[in-house]
Write a protein that holds these residues in place. Sequence first.
Motif, PDB file in Angstrom:
ATOM      1  N   LEU A 131      -1.476 -40.457   7.694  1.00 14.41           N
ATOM      2  CA  LEU A 131      -0.630 -40.217   8.861  1.00 14.41           C
ATOM      3  C   LEU A 131       0.739 -39.679   8.465  1.00 14.41           C
ATOM      4  O   LEU A 131       1.356 -38.937   9.241  1.00 14.41           O
ATOM      5  CB  LEU A 131      -0.477 -41.507   9.673  1.00 14.41           C
ATOM      6  CG  LEU A 131      -1.647 -41.850  10.603  1.00 14.41           C
ATOM      7  CD1 LEU A 131      -1.455 -43.231  11.210  1.00 14.41           C
ATOM      8  CD2 LEU A 131      -1.800 -40.802  11.700  1.00 14.41           C
ATOM      9  N   VAL A 132       1.216 -40.036   7.278  1.00 18.17           N
ATOM     10  CA  VAL A 132       2.478 -39.462   6.799  1.00 18.17           C
ATOM     11  C   VAL A 132       2.337 -37.946   6.671  1.00 18.17           C
ATOM     12  O   VAL A 132       3.179 -37.173   7.153  1.00 18.17           O
ATOM     13  CB  VAL A 132       2.879 -40.075   5.442  1.00 18.17           C
ATOM     14  CG1 VAL A 132       4.028 -39.287   4.814  1.00 18.17           C
ATOM     15  CG2 VAL A 132       3.284 -41.532   5.611  1.00 18.17           C
ATOM     16  N   THR A 133       1.251 -37.525   6.028  1.00 18.84           N
ATOM     17  CA  THR A 133       0.992 -36.087   5.890  1.00 18.84           C
ATOM     18  C   THR A 133       0.797 -35.433   7.241  1.00 18.84           C
ATOM     19  O   THR A 133       1.320 -34.348   7.511  1.00 18.84           O
ATOM     20  CB  THR A 133      -0.247 -35.859   5.013  1.00 18.84           C
ATOM     21  OG1 THR A 133       0.009 -36.358   3.695  1.00 18.84           O
ATOM     22  CG2 THR A 133      -0.604 -34.384   4.926  1.00 18.84           C
ATOM     23  N   ASP A 134       0.041 -36.093   8.102  1.00 14.04           N
ATOM     24  CA  ASP A 134      -0.253 -35.504   9.410  1.00 14.04           C
ATOM     25  C   ASP A 134       1.005 -35.363  10.251  1.00 14.04           C
ATOM     26  O   ASP A 134       1.177 -34.362  10.954  1.00 14.04           O
ATOM     27  CB  ASP A 134      -1.276 -36.373  10.140  1.00 14.04           C
ATOM     28  CG  ASP A 134      -1.976 -35.618  11.254  1.00 14.04           C
ATOM     29  OD1 ASP A 134      -2.586 -34.566  10.972  1.00 14.04           O
ATOM     30  OD2 ASP A 134      -1.895 -36.057  12.417  1.00 14.04           O
ATOM     31  N   ALA A 135       1.897 -36.346  10.179  1.00 10.25           N
ATOM     32  CA  ALA A 135       3.140 -36.267  10.943  1.00 10.25           C
ATOM     33  C   ALA A 135       4.002 -35.098  10.464  1.00 10.25           C
ATOM     34  O   ALA A 135       4.581 -34.362  11.273  1.00 10.25           O
ATOM     35  CB  ALA A 135       3.911 -37.581  10.814  1.00 10.25           C
ATOM     36  N   LEU A 136       4.075 -34.930   9.149  1.00 13.77           N
ATOM     37  CA  LEU A 136       4.837 -33.802   8.601  1.00 13.77           C
ATOM     38  C   LEU A 136       4.196 -32.465   8.974  1.00 13.77           C
ATOM     39  O   LEU A 136       4.892 -31.503   9.317  1.00 13.77           O
ATOM     40  CB  LEU A 136       4.926 -33.931   7.079  1.00 13.77           C
ATOM     41  CG  LEU A 136       5.771 -35.097   6.559  1.00 13.77           C
ATOM     42  CD1 LEU A 136       5.594 -35.240   5.054  1.00 13.77           C
ATOM     43  CD2 LEU A 136       7.238 -34.892   6.898  1.00 13.77           C
ATOM     44  N   PHE A 137       2.865 -32.423   8.924  1.00  8.39           N
ATOM     45  CA  PHE A 137       2.152 -31.175   9.226  1.00  8.39           C
ATOM     46  C   PHE A 137       2.303 -30.776  10.691  1.00  8.39           C
ATOM     47  O   PHE A 137       2.664 -29.638  10.998  1.00  8.39           O
ATOM     48  CB  PHE A 137       0.676 -31.337   8.872  1.00  8.39           C
ATOM     49  CG  PHE A 137      -0.195 -30.250   9.430  1.00  8.39           C
ATOM     50  CD1 PHE A 137      -0.078 -28.951   8.977  1.00  8.39           C
ATOM     51  CD2 PHE A 137      -1.119 -30.534  10.424  1.00  8.39           C
ATOM     52  CE1 PHE A 137      -0.875 -27.939   9.506  1.00  8.39           C
ATOM     53  CE2 PHE A 137      -1.923 -29.532  10.958  1.00  8.39           C
ATOM     54  CZ  PHE A 137      -1.797 -28.232  10.495  1.00  8.39           C
ATOM     55  N   THR A 138       2.027 -31.696  11.605  1.00  8.25           N
ATOM     56  CA  THR A 138       2.081 -31.349  13.031  1.00  8.25           C
ATOM     57  C   THR A 138       3.518 -31.024  13.460  1.00  8.25           C
ATOM     58  O   THR A 138       3.735 -30.153  14.301  1.00  8.25           O
ATOM     59  CB  THR A 138       1.521 -32.483  13.902  1.00  8.25           C
ATOM     60  OG1 THR A 138       2.242 -33.692  13.650  1.00  8.25           O
ATOM     61  CG2 THR A 138       0.045 -32.696  13.627  1.00  8.25           C
ATOM     62  N   THR A 139       4.490 -31.723  12.876  1.00 14.41           N
ATOM     63  CA  THR A 139       5.881 -31.412  13.185  1.00 14.41           C
ATOM     64  C   THR A 139       6.231 -30.004  12.717  1.00 14.41           C
ATOM     65  O   THR A 139       6.943 -29.257  13.408  1.00 14.41           O
ATOM     66  CB  THR A 139       6.820 -32.431  12.517  1.00 14.41           C
ATOM     67  OG1 THR A 139       6.534 -33.743  13.028  1.00 14.41           O
ATOM     68  CG2 THR A 139       8.279 -32.094  12.796  1.00 14.41           C
ATOM     69  N   SER A 140       5.713 -29.635  11.551  1.00  8.94           N
ATOM     70  CA  SER A 140       5.980 -28.302  11.012  1.00  8.94           C
ATOM     71  C   SER A 140       5.355 -27.215  11.880  1.00  8.94           C
ATOM     72  O   SER A 140       6.047 -26.313  12.357  1.00  8.94           O
ATOM     73  CB  SER A 140       5.449 -28.209   9.578  1.00  8.94           C
ATOM     74  OG  SER A 140       5.574 -26.901   9.079  1.00  8.94           O
ATOM     75  N   VAL A 141       4.036 -27.285  12.090  1.00  4.19           N
ATOM     76  CA  VAL A 141       3.377 -26.209  12.846  1.00  4.19           C
ATOM     77  C   VAL A 141       3.784 -26.215  14.309  1.00  4.19           C
ATOM     78  O   VAL A 141       3.711 -25.182  14.989  1.00  4.19           O
ATOM     79  CB  VAL A 141       1.840 -26.294  12.722  1.00  4.19           C
ATOM     80  CG1 VAL A 141       1.398 -26.107  11.281  1.00  4.19           C
ATOM     81  CG2 VAL A 141       1.304 -27.606  13.281  1.00  4.19           C
ATOM     82  N   GLY A 142       4.233 -27.376  14.809  1.00  2.19           N
ATOM     83  CA  GLY A 142       4.655 -27.438  16.202  1.00  2.19           C
ATOM     84  C   GLY A 142       6.008 -26.815  16.451  1.00  2.19           C
ATOM     85  O   GLY A 142       6.335 -26.462  17.587  1.00  2.19           O
TER      86      GLY A 142
END
Length: 277
Positions: A131-142
């Motif tokens: 979830l740490v990775t996913d939070a960083l990823f979705t925040t970036s692409v969003g």
Amino acid sequence: MKFLSSLLLSGALLTSAAPVATAQKAASSPYQTRFAVDGPVILGLGAVSGFGLYRVQQKHGLTTAEAAALNKNDIPKFDRFSAGRYSDRAQLVGDLTCYGSLVVAPGLLALDPAVRGKYGQVLALYVETMLVTDALFTTSVGNITRYRPYLYGTEGGNKRTSKIATNSFFAGHTAHTATATFFAAKVFHDFNPDSPAQPFVWGAAAVVPAVVAYSRIEAGKHFLSDNIVGYAVGATAGIVIPQLHKSARRTGYSFTPIQGLNVNGYSYGGLLMTKQL
């Protein structure tokens, strides 16, 4: 597939330790987790990921005319070589390797007797790390618009005007794969610090996300820089989050009685205070 076979070989090597030693290790864990702390952290990370996905849905794709007007010369030189590439086969390879690793990597840990007794704790830690990775990823692409490499060519069909065509930075497949494999390697290392399988496990952890990164470049989904960032984010999360939960980091101060003779022949005694760092 031979890289996945290497990872499976590493999993098989997990069971090669002496039965007595592994039985002793199964009774303890190198990690400390608490529901009162990790529960809210997991919920918070999930909320951040969800908001990132919401931001992604608010983005707009290019029109056909806008896509046709893109110029690969506007791309930094180190990324330009992949502009215009497109391959459905490479995308399939990347998808299968990525999604497979998310299950296989933590699943192989269940084969290790040292981990098996604490597998519930390890799985909870895996979810938090992912979830740490996913939070960083979705925040970036969003919040960051970067056009995928295939837009600089002529292929892609309906994908060319899709909002996901703006989600090039950073590479999510690579990041999530690196998180899974490096997490598995880190956990294996912490439960089995003296295992001769260490080079195989860490080698497989490094190679599998690199294969995914290569496939994403060939598929025209991400530039080299997108994959480098994704790899770095995933590998860092996979190693750092378990490390932050190491029990040794939370033991604080310890005191040990000491006594002896100094160089002048006088006796001494007292307490030796140490601090875990």
